[in-house]
Design a protein around this motif. Sequence first.
Motif, mmCIF file in Angstrom:
data_model
loop_
_atom_site.group_PDB
_atom_site.id
_atom_site.type_symbol
_atom_site.label_atom_id
_atom_site.label_comp_id
_atom_site.label_asym_id
_atom_site.label_seq_id
_atom_site.Cartn_x
_atom_site.Cartn_y
_atom_site.Cartn_z
ATOM 1 N N UNK A 155 4.076 -5.623 6.624
ATOM 2 C CA UNK A 155 3.398 -5.150 7.834
ATOM 3 C C UNK A 155 3.396 -3.635 7.955
ATOM 4 N N UNK A 156 3.937 -2.933 6.989
ATOM 5 C CA UNK A 156 3.927 -1.477 7.045
ATOM 6 C C UNK A 156 2.499 -0.986 7.104
ATOM 7 N N UNK A 157 2.305 0.119 7.820
ATOM 8 C CA UNK A 157 0.989 0.754 7.783
ATOM 9 C C UNK A 157 0.814 1.298 6.387
ATOM 10 N N UNK A 158 -0.162 0.770 5.678
ATOM 11 C CA UNK A 158 -0.343 1.164 4.292
ATOM 12 C C UNK A 158 -1.805 1.053 3.934
ATOM 13 N N UNK A 159 -2.190 1.800 2.901
ATOM 14 C CA UNK A 159 -3.544 1.708 2.394
ATOM 15 C C UNK A 159 -3.508 1.727 0.888
ATOM 16 N N UNK A 160 -4.445 1.010 0.310
ATOM 17 C CA UNK A 160 -4.636 1.051 -1.132
ATOM 18 C C UNK A 160 -3.388 0.767 -1.933
ATOM 19 N N UNK A 161 -3.192 1.552 -2.982
ATOM 20 C CA UNK A 161 -2.133 1.293 -3.950
ATOM 21 C C UNK A 161 -0.746 1.567 -3.414
#
Length: 169
Positions: A155-161
């Motif tokens: 659930x961490x705010x993350x994007x892409x790789x």
Amino acid sequence: MIRKLLTAEGYDTLKDELTYLIRKHRPEITEIVSWAASLGDRSENADYQYNKRKLREIDRRIRHLTKLFEVAERIQYNPVQEGKVYFGAWCELEDDDGEIIRFRIVGDEEIFANKDYISLKSPMAKACLGKSLDDEVAVHTPSGDKHWYITGIEYQLATGADCGIGAGV
């Protein structure tokens, strides 16, 4: 009234876009249209026609976002979600052939600019909701039922790789 669910990140991004369109982009294009209109014959004026069309597109987007925020619900991450797939989750699934797919379950309005995002209403998202790590997910497709196993939930705010999904996350 129909609610539109948005992740906190998606809500903030769309709110920023609306603010930008209203405060910066629309006034800039309006100024260009005014300048181009002052040059005379508008029927032969490419600057006027192009920027007038752009202004209509901006106004259409502003109307869309304004109406969206009338029914939008900003869904904040809650630690209770850990270990299960819910709205806003990054999921990693693996099939029997070792093929891995990764996506984030979000609202309809958030999927357009993000290739790794899927709608909460999609068959894959519906099949994953409420599942835990190592659970099997089955989705009926035109070519038959497909089966995957959940190998990661985050659930961490993350994007892409840099989303950091892996087994046991």
